[in-house]
Each structure stands twice: as structure tokens, then as C-alpha cells.
Design a protein around this motif. Structure first.
Motif, short mmCIF file in Angstrom:
data_model
loop_
_atom_site.label_atom_id
_atom_site.label_comp_id
_atom_site.label_asym_id
_atom_site.label_seq_id
_atom_site.Cartn_x
_atom_site.Cartn_y
_atom_site.Cartn_z
N SER A 36 0.84 -1.19 0.00
CA SER A 36 0.00 0.00 0.00
C SER A 36 0.88 1.24 0.00
CB SER A 36 -0.92 0.01 1.23
OG SER A 36 -1.71 1.17 1.26
N VAL A 37 0.64 2.14 -0.94
CA VAL A 37 1.42 3.38 -1.02
C VAL A 37 0.47 4.56 -1.17
CG1 VAL A 37 3.45 2.27 -2.00
CG2 VAL A 37 1.70 3.21 -3.51
N GLU A 38 0.96 5.74 -0.85
CA GLU A 38 0.16 6.96 -0.94
C GLU A 38 1.00 8.08 -1.54
OE1 GLU A 38 -1.21 9.68 2.52
OE2 GLU A 38 -2.84 8.22 2.23
N SER A 39 0.37 8.88 -2.37
CA SER A 39 1.05 10.02 -2.99
C SER A 39 0.21 11.27 -2.82
CB SER A 39 1.27 9.75 -4.49
OG SER A 39 1.75 10.91 -5.15
N SER A 40 0.86 12.39 -2.52
CA SER A 40 0.17 13.67 -2.36
C SER A 40 0.85 14.74 -3.20
CB SER A 40 0.14 14.10 -0.90
OG SER A 40 -0.71 13.29 -0.14
N ARG A 41 0.03 15.57 -3.82
CA ARG A 41 0.51 16.75 -4.52
C ARG A 41 -0.36 17.94 -4.13
NH1 ARG A 41 3.50 16.65 -10.05
NH2 ARG A 41 4.65 14.70 -9.96
N SER A 42 0.15 19.14 -4.36
CA SER A 42 -0.59 20.35 -4.04
C SER A 42 -1.14 20.96 -5.33
CB SER A 42 0.30 21.36 -3.33
OG SER A 42 0.67 20.87 -2.05
N ALA A 43 -2.45 21.22 -5.34
CA ALA A 43 -3.10 21.85 -6.49
C ALA A 43 -3.39 23.31 -6.16
CB ALA A 43 -4.39 21.12 -6.82
N PRO A 44 -3.03 24.22 -7.04
CA PRO A 44 -3.32 25.64 -6.77
C PRO A 44 -4.81 25.91 -6.81
CG PRO A 44 -2.49 25.34 -9.01
CD PRO A 44 -2.35 24.01 -8.33
N ASN A 45 -5.29 26.70 -5.85
CA ASN A 45 -6.69 27.13 -5.84
C ASN A 45 -6.85 28.26 -6.85
OD1 ASN A 45 -7.32 25.34 -3.74
ND2 ASN A 45 -6.67 26.80 -2.19
N ASP A 46 -7.34 27.91 -8.04
CA ASP A 46 -7.42 28.88 -9.13
C ASP A 46 -8.85 29.18 -9.55
OD1 ASP A 46 -7.97 26.43 -10.21
OD2 ASP A 46 -6.56 26.57 -11.87
N GLN A 47 -9.81 28.83 -8.70
CA GLN A 47 -11.21 29.17 -8.98
C GLN A 47 -11.79 29.79 -7.71
OE1 GLN A 47 -14.24 26.00 -9.80
NE2 GLN A 47 -14.50 27.12 -11.73
N PHE A 48 -12.42 30.96 -7.86
CA PHE A 48 -12.88 31.72 -6.70
C PHE A 48 -14.38 31.92 -6.77
CE2 PHE A 48 -8.67 32.97 -8.08
CZ PHE A 48 -7.91 32.71 -6.95
N ARG A 49 -15.03 31.78 -5.63
CA ARG A 49 -16.47 31.99 -5.53
C ARG A 49 -16.78 32.86 -4.32
NH1 ARG A 49 -16.68 26.43 -7.43
NH2 ARG A 49 -17.92 26.29 -9.35
N ALA A 50 -17.78 33.71 -4.48
CA ALA A 50 -18.18 34.60 -3.38
C ALA A 50 -19.69 34.75 -3.40
CB ALA A 50 -17.51 35.96 -3.52
N GLN A 51 -20.24 35.05 -2.21
CA GLN A 51 -21.64 35.38 -2.09
C GLN A 51 -21.77 36.70 -1.33
OE1 GLN A 51 -24.07 32.22 -0.43
NE2 GLN A 51 -24.50 31.45 -2.47
N LEU A 52 -22.54 37.60 -1.89
CA LEU A 52 -22.81 38.88 -1.25
C LEU A 52 -24.32 39.06 -1.13
CD1 LEU A 52 -20.05 39.36 -3.12
CD2 LEU A 52 -20.31 41.67 -2.20
N TYR A 53 -24.75 39.77 -0.10
CA TYR A 53 -26.18 39.94 0.11
C TYR A 53 -26.50 41.36 0.55
CZ TYR A 53 -25.24 39.69 5.13
OH TYR A 53 -24.76 39.93 6.39
N HIS A 54 -27.75 41.74 0.31
CA HIS A 54 -28.28 43.00 0.85
C HIS A 54 -29.53 42.65 1.63
CE1 HIS A 54 -29.13 47.26 1.21
NE2 HIS A 54 -30.38 47.00 0.87
N GLU A 55 -29.64 43.22 2.83
CA GLU A 55 -30.77 42.94 3.71
C GLU A 55 -31.33 44.25 4.24
OE1 GLU A 55 -31.52 39.30 6.74
OE2 GLU A 55 -29.85 40.61 7.27
N ALA A 56 -32.65 44.36 4.28
CA ALA A 56 -33.29 45.59 4.75
C ALA A 56 -34.65 45.26 5.36
CB ALA A 56 -33.45 46.58 3.60
N SER A 57 -35.21 46.24 6.09
CA SER A 57 -36.52 46.08 6.73
C SER A 57 -37.41 47.25 6.36
CB SER A 57 -36.37 46.01 8.25
OG SER A 57 -35.58 44.91 8.63
N ASP A 58 -38.72 46.99 6.37
CA ASP A 58 -39.69 48.05 6.10
C ASP A 58 -41.06 47.55 6.54
OD1 ASP A 58 -41.59 49.86 4.45
OD2 ASP A 58 -39.61 50.73 4.08
N SER A 59 -41.93 48.47 6.90
CA SER A 59 -43.29 48.08 7.30
C SER A 59 -44.15 47.72 6.10
CB SER A 59 -43.95 49.21 8.09
OG SER A 59 -44.00 50.40 7.30
N ASN A 60 -43.74 48.21 4.92
CA ASN A 60 -44.49 47.96 3.69
C ASN A 60 -43.71 46.96 2.85
OD1 ASN A 60 -45.50 48.09 1.00
ND2 ASN A 60 -46.39 50.10 1.42
#
Length: 233
Positions: A36-60
Motif C-alpha cells: 500500500s502506497v500513498e502520494s500527495s501533490r498540491s493543487a493551486p486554488n485557481d477558482q474563486f467563488r463569493a456570495q454577497l447579500y443585501h438585507e433591509a426592513s420596512d413596514s411595507n
């Protein structure tokens, strides 16, 4: 350069035992060695994701929807100036705000979310900085793109198979035997690339348009190969 590491585990069975016969006249079972053998390599994180939101309140609720939708529409318009960034709406939720007795509705609250994705950190960072004037960052992460992940995974598989063969030669040579593969299995472990959080996860609304810091880093890609070889004279 990809970082790599190899770990190996070998067990030899049947070398000291007498050959077994499945039936009279059949060939004796060959001694085997499990590897049994194991191999590891490092992959560059070259894809980016983000989430942004706007939140507000009002009686109407209608007025609330108008105000929130106007912010989202302006954000989408701002995003069109960044062709390297894919931007899409990711849902809206409106819910009542109750008074102290938890029975009467005193107002409404609405939250709308935008999802951003890019293969380039710089334009994404700049766009996030601009959108933060009216929106907050819910999450930001980076991971290897599918193409990058597959390329590095294939390289890790080749490393692991080479290590398996080298270990088999070592075991057989140390025992003064010849060898052949009886079975071998490759396990890549992660079906999907991990998505580690980068050093910028949540922020309050900003007063300026400072770019959001993004530190991509790397993700480990690990492959294991296990199998059994037969040893003979």
C-alpha cells in the motif's frame, strides 16, 4: 512545482508457510506480498467563488422589495464592467418581523443574494470591494478548478503507481524472488475538490471601495494505491 510526499506500507504473507494445494495435482499457491502506497501533490486554488447579500426592513413589503431590488439591480449593473467575473442572482427571502407578543406583524425583512465566480482573483477582489458599499460578504472561498484538479490528480496517480512498482521490486529483490502483480486498486479519495475558506469570510458593509483581500493558497490532492503481488523463483 507541485509538492509531493509518498508513504508506504508493505506486508508479506505466506513466505514461511508450506505451499497449499487446492486439490491433488493443482499448482501450489504462490506466496504473496500486500503493498500500500500513498502520494500527495498540491493543487493551486485557481477558482474563486463569493456570495454577497443585501438585507433591509420596512413596514411595507412592496416598498421593501422595491428598495432591495434596486440595490441588487445596481450591483448587477456594476458587475457587467467585469467580464472576467460571472455574476448571478442566488435567491431572495422575505419574512415577517413580529412584535413583542409574537403575534402581530410589525414589519418585513428581505434578503437578496448574489453569487460571483471567477478564475482571476484581482477583478473579483475589486468588484467585491465596490459592491460592499451597499452589500455584505456572506462567504468567499477558493479551490482548484476541475481542470486543475484532474491534472494534479493524474500526476499523483502516476506517482503512486511508480511508488507501488518500486516497493514491489524492493520486496521481491530483498527476498531474492521474481514478482508479478496479482491485483491493484487506485483510490483518489476526494470525488470533489475541497473548497477551503480563504482569509476573508464575512464583513460588514464598507464605506469605501477597497479591494477585498484574497489569498488563494493550495489544496492537497491525495491518491492511494494498494494491491497484492505474487512472488516466485
Amino acid at each position: 512545482m507541485h509538492k509531493r510526499s509518498l508513504l508506504s506500507l508493505v506486508s508479506v504473507v505466506g513466505l514461511l508457510a508450506s505451499p497449499l494445494h487446492a486439490a491433488e495435482g493443482s499448482a501450489p499457491a504462490l506466496p504473496t506480498a500486500e503493498i500500500s502506497v500513498e502520494s500527495s501533490r498540491s493543487a493551486p486554488n485557481d477558482q474563486f467563488r463569493a456570495q454577497l447579500y443585501h438585507e433591509a426592513s420596512d413596514s411595507n413589503p412592496a416598498e421593501l422589495a422595491r428598495k432591495v431590488n434596486a440595490v441588487i439591480a445596481q450591483a448587477v449593473q456594476t458587475g457587467r464592467a467585469y467580464p472576467a467575473v460571472k455574476l448571478r442572482t442566488a435567491g431572495s427571502n422575505t419574512y415577517p418581523v413580529y412584535g413583542k407578543n409574537s403575534r402581530n406583524i410589525e414589519g418585513w425583512r428581505m434578503r437578496s443574494t448574489l453569487a460571483l465566480e471567477s478564475r482571476e482573483a484581482a477583478p473579483l477582489s475589486e468588484l467585491i470591494g465596490k459592491l460592499q458599499q451597499t452589500m455584505a460578504v456572506a462567504g468567499l472561498n477558493a479551490a482548484p478548478s476541475p481542470e486543475t484538479w484532474k491534472k494534479v490528480e493524474d500526476e499523483a496517480i502516476a506517482d503512486a503507481l511508480a511508488a507501488f512498482e518500486a516497493r514491489a521490486r524492493l520486496v521481491a529483490g530483498s527476498l531474492h524472488k521474481k514478482w508479478k502483480i496479482k491485483r491493484v486498486a487506485v483510490n483518489s479519495g476526494n470525488a470533489h475538490p475541497p473548497r477551503p475558506m480563504v482569509a476573508y469570510a464575512r464583513a460588514a458593509m464598507a464605506a469605501d471601495a477597497a479591494p477585498a483581500p484574497i489569498e488563494a493558497g493550495d489544496s492537497p490532492v491525495t491518491v492511494s494505491v494498494s494491491g497484492e503481488i505474487e512472488l516466485f523463483e
